[in-house]
Design an enzyme around this catalytic site. Structure first.
Site, mmCIF file in Angstrom:
data_model
loop_
_atom_site.group_PDB
_atom_site.id
_atom_site.type_symbol
_atom_site.label_atom_id
_atom_site.label_comp_id
_atom_site.label_asym_id
_atom_site.label_seq_id
_atom_site.Cartn_x
_atom_site.Cartn_y
_atom_site.Cartn_z
ATOM 1 N N ASN A 1 0.843 -1.209 0.000
ATOM 2 C CA ASN A 1 0.000 0.000 0.000
ATOM 3 C C ASN A 1 0.873 1.252 0.000
ATOM 4 O OD1 ASN A 1 -3.024 -0.542 0.146
ATOM 5 N ND2 ASN A 1 -2.191 -2.057 1.537
ATOM 6 N N ARG B 1 4.572 0.580 27.072
ATOM 7 C CA ARG B 1 3.820 0.993 25.887
ATOM 8 C C ARG B 1 3.604 2.512 25.910
ATOM 9 N NH1 ARG B 1 1.787 -0.638 20.784
ATOM 10 N NH2 ARG B 1 2.651 -2.596 21.427
ATOM 11 N N ASN C 1 -6.937 5.003 7.507
ATOM 12 C CA ASN C 1 -6.535 3.593 7.526
ATOM 13 C C ASN C 1 -7.171 2.873 6.341
ATOM 14 O OD1 ASN C 1 -5.460 1.102 8.681
ATOM 15 N ND2 ASN C 1 -7.584 0.601 9.200
ATOM 16 N N HIS D 1 -8.648 -0.739 5.331
ATOM 17 C CA HIS D 1 -9.039 -2.021 5.922
ATOM 18 C C HIS D 1 -9.450 -2.956 4.790
ATOM 19 C CE1 HIS D 1 -10.399 -4.921 8.833
ATOM 20 N NE2 HIS D 1 -11.528 -5.034 8.153
ATOM 21 N N ASP E 1 -11.392 0.384 13.531
ATOM 22 C CA ASP E 1 -12.114 0.277 12.240
ATOM 23 C C ASP E 1 -13.495 0.937 12.311
ATOM 24 O OD1 ASP E 1 -10.913 -3.123 11.923
ATOM 25 O OD2 ASP E 1 -9.970 -1.208 11.378
ATOM 26 N N GLU F 1 -5.042 -5.752 -5.099
ATOM 27 C CA GLU F 1 -4.804 -5.243 -6.459
ATOM 28 C C GLU F 1 -5.953 -4.367 -6.957
ATOM 29 O OE1 GLU F 1 -2.032 -8.852 -8.297
ATOM 30 O OE2 GLU F 1 -4.197 -8.833 -8.648
ATOM 31 N N ALA G 1 -8.654 -3.157 -5.164
ATOM 32 C CA ALA G 1 -9.318 -2.203 -4.267
ATOM 33 C C ALA G 1 -8.319 -1.363 -3.464
ATOM 34 C CB ALA G 1 -10.275 -2.945 -3.331
HETATM 35 C C1 GRF Z 1 -3.067 -5.661 3.437
HETATM 36 O O1 GRF Z 1 -4.010 -6.686 3.309
HETATM 37 C C2 GRF Z 1 -3.726 -4.444 4.041
HETATM 38 O O2 GRF Z 1 -5.097 -4.357 3.750
HETATM 39 C C3 GRF Z 1 -3.605 -4.679 5.482
HETATM 40 O O3 GRF Z 1 -2.279 -5.201 5.635
HETATM 41 C C4 GRF Z 1 -2.015 -6.025 4.488
HETATM 42 C C5 GRF Z 1 -0.596 -5.813 3.994
HETATM 43 O O4 GRF Z 1 -0.503 -4.524 3.512
HETATM 44 N N1 GRF Z 1 -3.833 -3.456 6.213
HETATM 45 P P1 GRF Z 1 0.903 -3.948 2.900
HETATM 46 O O5 GRF Z 1 1.308 -4.842 1.758
HETATM 47 O O6 GRF Z 1 1.925 -4.004 4.020
HETATM 48 O O7 GRF Z 1 0.574 -2.563 2.468
#
Ligand code: GRF
Length: 214
Positions: free
Chosen positions: A19, A71, A113, A115, A156, A183, A185
Site C-alpha cells: 500500500n 507501551r 486507515n 481495511h 475500524d 490489487e 481495491a
Molecule cells: C493488506 O491486506 C492491508 O489491507 C492490510 O495489511 C495487508 C498488507 O498490507 N492493512 P501492505 O502490503 O503491508 O501494504
C-alpha cells in the site's frame, strides 16, 4: 492562482508495504497531486516496506515497541516523531499497530486507515491480514472489498471515506482473495483518498458522514 499547500504525509507500516508502494507510485505518476511523503515509520524493524521507502529516497524510522520499557513510552516517542515532522495527515498502510488514543485525539480526522473488507463487515478486533478474507469466504459473501476510513478511538470505526467492492470467486482461497482485494481495491482507493484530501475535497458532517466535493 495561489499554490495549494502541499499535504505532508507520515505513512505508518508494519509489513510488505504494497500500500505504501501504491502511494509512492501514485505520487510519481501525479495521480496524487499536492502531497508528499515526509516519513515512513515502521513498528516492525524487518518490514519490507522499509526497503521500499529507502528505494524511493524517503526517510524511514524503525520504532519497535520492544525497544521501550512501557507501551506509554513507545506511544510518547511515536507522537513526538510525528509532531516533530509537522505532517498534515497520518496514513496507516498495512499498519498493525494500535494507534495511541493521545495521537488520535491530537489528529482528529487526520489519520486514515485502509481495511481489507467493506466495513462494517469483517472488521474490529483480530480482523487483520488474512482473517477478514477467511471470514468472508466462511460466510459465503459474493462481494467483499476494501475501505478507507478516518481513524477514531475505536477500531475500524471512524468515518468512511471510500470503499471498493471486489467479487468473491468460488475457487478463492484467503490468499487469492487477499491478493485481488489488494490489487483491485486497496491499491486504488488509498491513493485516491489521499488525493481527495490533498485537494481539499473531503468534509465530514456532524453525523460523521464523509462528503466528497465534485
Ligand atoms: C493488506 O491486506 C492491508 O489491507 C492490510 O495489511 C495487508 C498488507 O498490507 N492493512 P501492505 O502490503 O503491508 O501494504
Amino acid at each position: 492562482m495561489s499554490e495549494k499547500k502541499v499535504l505532508r504525509l507520515a505513512v505508518l507500516v508494519s509489513g510488505g508495504g504494497t500500500n505504501l508502494q501504491a502511494i509512492i507510485n501514485a505520487i510519481a505518476k501525479k495521480e496524487i497531486r499536492n502531497a508528499e511523503i515526509e516519513v515512513v515509520i515502521s513498528n516492525n524493524e524487518n518490514a519490507f516496506a522499509l526497503k521500499r521507502a529507502e528505494e524511493a529516497g524517503i526517510p524511514a524510522i524503525k520504532l519497535s515497541p520492544k525497544k521501550f520499557g512501557t507501551r506509554a513510552a513507545f506511544n510518547e516517542a511515536l507522537k513526538e516523531i510525528i509532531d516533530s515532522t509537522g505532517v498534515d495527515l497520518i496514513v496507516l498502510a498495512g499498519c498493525l499497530l494500535k494507534i495511541p488514543d493521545e495521537l488520535v485525539a491530537a489528529y482528529p480526522n487526520r489519520i486514515i486507515n485502509i481495511h481489507p473488507a467493506l466495513i462494517p463487515s469483517f472488521c474490529g478486533k483480530g480482523m487483520y491480514g488474512l482473517k477478514p478474507h477467511e471470514a468472508a469466504i466462511a460466510r459465503g459473501v459474493k462481494v467483499t472489498g476494501a475501505t478507507v476510513h478516518f481513524v477514531d478511538a475505536d477500531l475500524d470505526n471512524g468515518p468512511i471515506i471510500l470503499q471498493k467492492a471486489v467479487e468473491v470467486e468460488d475457487t478463492d482461497t484467503p490468499e487469492t482473495l487477499q491478493r485481488r482485494v489488494m490489487e483491485q481495491a486497496e491499491w486504488k482507493i488509498l491513493p485516491e483518498a489521499i488525493n481527495l484530501i490533498a485537494s481539499g475535497r473531503i468534509s465530514v458532517d456532524e453525523a460523521n458522514h464523509v462528503h466528497i466535493k465534485k
